[in-house]
Design an enzyme around this catalytic site. Structure first.
Site, PDB file in Angstrom:
ATOM      1  CB  CYS A 133      -3.567   3.024  -1.590  1.00 37.26           C
ATOM      2  SG  CYS A 133      -4.578   4.436  -1.204  1.00 37.26           S
ATOM      3  CE  LYS A 179      -7.347   0.281   6.570  1.00 34.36           C
ATOM      4  NZ  LYS A 179      -8.092   1.026   5.573  1.00 34.36           N
ATOM      5  CG  ASP A 235       0.398  -1.973   6.247  1.00 32.93           C
ATOM      6  OD1 ASP A 235      -0.584  -2.002   7.015  1.00 32.93           O
ATOM      7  OD2 ASP A 235       0.349  -1.534   5.091  1.00 32.93           O
ATOM      8  CG  HIS A 279      -1.908   0.977   1.392  1.00 30.83           C
ATOM      9  ND1 HIS A 279      -1.653   2.277   1.707  1.00 30.83           N
ATOM     10  CD2 HIS A 279      -3.257   0.881   1.253  1.00 30.83           C
ATOM     11  CE1 HIS A 279      -2.791   2.949   1.759  1.00 30.83           C
ATOM     12  NE2 HIS A 279      -3.784   2.121   1.482  1.00 30.83           N
ATOM     13  CD  GLN A 285      -7.145  -4.234   4.533  1.00 29.43           C
ATOM     14  OE1 GLN A 285      -8.081  -4.878   5.026  1.00 29.43           O
ATOM     15  NE2 GLN A 285      -7.292  -3.000   4.095  1.00 29.43           N
TER      16      GLN A 285
HETATM   17  C1  LIG Z   1      -2.560  -2.742   3.646  1.00 31.66           C
HETATM   18  C2  LIG Z   1      -2.898  -1.340   4.052  1.00 31.66           C
HETATM   19  N1  LIG Z   1      -1.949  -0.582   4.597  1.00 31.66           N
HETATM   20  C3  LIG Z   1      -2.176   0.671   4.999  1.00 31.66           C
HETATM   21  C4  LIG Z   1      -3.409   1.238   4.856  1.00 31.66           C
HETATM   22  C5  LIG Z   1      -3.620   2.636   5.308  1.00 31.66           C
HETATM   23  O1  LIG Z   1      -4.574   2.688   6.330  1.00 31.66           O
HETATM   24  P1  LIG Z   1      -5.102   4.079   6.839  1.00 31.66           P
HETATM   25  O2  LIG Z   1      -5.692   4.762   5.660  1.00 31.66           O
HETATM   26  O3  LIG Z   1      -6.079   3.735   7.886  1.00 31.66           O
HETATM   27  O4  LIG Z   1      -3.937   4.831   7.340  1.00 31.66           O
HETATM   28  C6  LIG Z   1      -4.451   0.506   4.284  1.00 31.66           C
HETATM   29  C7  LIG Z   1      -5.773   1.101   4.074  1.00 31.66           C
HETATM   30  O5  LIG Z   1      -6.494   0.859   3.164  1.00 31.66           O
HETATM   31  C8  LIG Z   1      -4.177  -0.820   3.873  1.00 31.66           C
HETATM   32  O6  LIG Z   1      -5.132  -1.580   3.318  1.00 31.66           O
END
Ligand SMILES: Cc1ncc(COP(=O)(O)O)c(C=O)c1O
Length: 397
Positions: A354, A215, A189, A114, A192
């Site tokens: 993203c 989430k 990270d 992401h 998910q």
């Molecule tokens: C794998 C992953 N990393 C990071 C993020 C970023 O999360 P946030 O927008 O809550 O900071 C997301 C959000 O869609 C994600 O799916």
């Protein structure tokens, strides 16, 4: 389980409830979380950590209860290892900047990150970023990781735990072992993974772990960076000022111990108070059950799409992980998302999710993505497949 959870979610109550399949972006909120937020605004809408009056003390107690709940949720040693941030993105930026990575060293990620686990490292001035390529099937190539780490210049490995493209589970434990053998720290990270499967940071063997509470049925504006105590102690804050210092003079200051040093200024206290309700709610469902439920639903969805000639993209073995990305020949991805909503009230996401760099590498323009959660049902999956039939019929397919 889904029917019980649906009863707690006001948005899913009526006849015209949407089929909400955009959970990888943000999940819906159950009543205990909404009630905790309302209780903050009605009964204690003040700040914590500064004033000595009873209301402020009460907010402080609630925030620390949320911190303890998150600590337990992740299997951490102590609540002080839990830093509250705005979201996963801020948590990853805090780690990228705060670790003070050695100039000239390298940060390794996978090739399916992401933007939030990629751009913060690309923007570091004195540190290189490199992506370790996956196999042709789209999976992590552990041999490639081993070979790259053997070069000895890697200070940090930062990998997603579960992909937001297809739910592919990165073998974080195996990568962490190799990384540690070569002196690198490991950041995960978990945006998910934490909402969808049991996570134990010690069993994973990692040093830092980031995720977003919004989430996992929690309030917006709350994220978490968990870090091992000794790692957090060596880190600099991303933002400094009020609440982050022990003392200040005109010619200098002393920073507080973690986590206080990282939580600058007055916080989103409503969200922090309600975080405990979200953690307890998801814990109460049982993450193993949530995971198995999503597995059943997404396997059926993927199989149903493939039977209809819809292209499912992502790692070839990433099946049944709660996230399905797909494209339909001759229909644009955004048009497909609009048709799914207009014809059947099915809410999916269309675009690059993203994951711009991954789509660019594959030469693809994006996808539609259906991502599931504890309140989704097999009936909703069959409904979406029926809407796909309708769309295909209208297209003359
Ligand atoms: C794998 C992953 N990393 C990071 C993020 C970023 O999360 P946030 O927008 O809550 O900071 C997301 C959000 O869609 C994600 O799916």
């Amino acid at each position: 389980m889904p029917e019980r959870v649906r009863e707690d979610i006001p948005l899913l109550g009526g006849e015209d409830a949407p089929v909400y399949f955009d959970n990888a972006c943000m999940t819906l909120k159950p009543r205990p979380v909404i009630e905790a937020l309302t209780a903050y605004y009605e009964k204690m809408p003040v700040c914590a950590g500064r004033s000595t009056h009873a209301l402020a003390r009460r907010v402080g107690e609630h925030v620390e209860a949320s911190r303890a709940a998150v600590s337990g949720f992740l299997g951490a040693d102590r609540p002080s290892e839990v830093v509250f941030t705005k979201n996963t993105t801020e948590a990853l930026n805090l780690a990228a900047r705060g670790l003070g990575l050695e100039a000239g060293s390298t940060v390794l990620t996978t090739d399916r990150e992401h933007n939030s686990n990629l751009v913060p490292f690309q923007r570091l001035e004195k540190v290189h970023h490199e992506a370790v390529r996956g196999t042709r099937e789209g999976e992590v190539d552990l041999e490639a990781w081993k070979q790259r780490l053997e070069r000895g210049d890697v200070s940090l490995v930062s990998v997603c735990h579960m992909s937001n493209l297809d739910g592919y589970k990165v073998p974080v434990g195996a990568i962490a072992e190799i990384a540690h053998d070569h002196g690198a720290l490991v950041l995960v990270d978990g945006a998910q993974s934490a909402p969808h499967m049991p996570v134990d940071v010690h069993a994973l063997g990692v040093d830092l772990f980031a995720f977003s509470v919004h989430k996992m049925m929690g309030p917006t504006g709350v994220g978490v960076l968990w870090g091992r105590e000794d790692v957090l102690e060596g880190m600099e804050p991303l933002v400094s000022g009020g609440s982050t210092i022990e003392t200040t003079r005109l010619d200098g200051h002393t920073l507080r111990d973690p986590p206080g040093r990282f939580e600058a200024g007055l916080q989103g206290f409503g969200g922090l108070v309600a975080t405990r309700a979200a953690v307890e709610y998801v814990d109460g469902l049982g993450l193993k059950e949530v995971q198995e439920h999503e597995e059943r639903l997404s396997l059926r969805l993927q199989e149903g799409l493939e039977e209809r000639g819809v292209t499912v993209i992502g790692a070839s073995r990433a099946k049944g992980n709660g996230i399905v990305s797909f494209t339909l020949e001759d229909v644009g991805i955004h048009e497909l998302a609009i048709l799914l909503e207009d014809k059947g009230g099915v809410l999916v996401r269309s675009g690059l999710h993203c994951l711009d760099s991954w789509f660019y590498e594959q030469g693809l323009e994006g996808s539609c993505r259906a991502s599931l959660y504890a309140y989704n049902t097999l009936r909703e999956v069959e409904h979406m497949l029926g809407v796909i039939d309708e769309i295909q019929a209208a297209l003359g397919g």
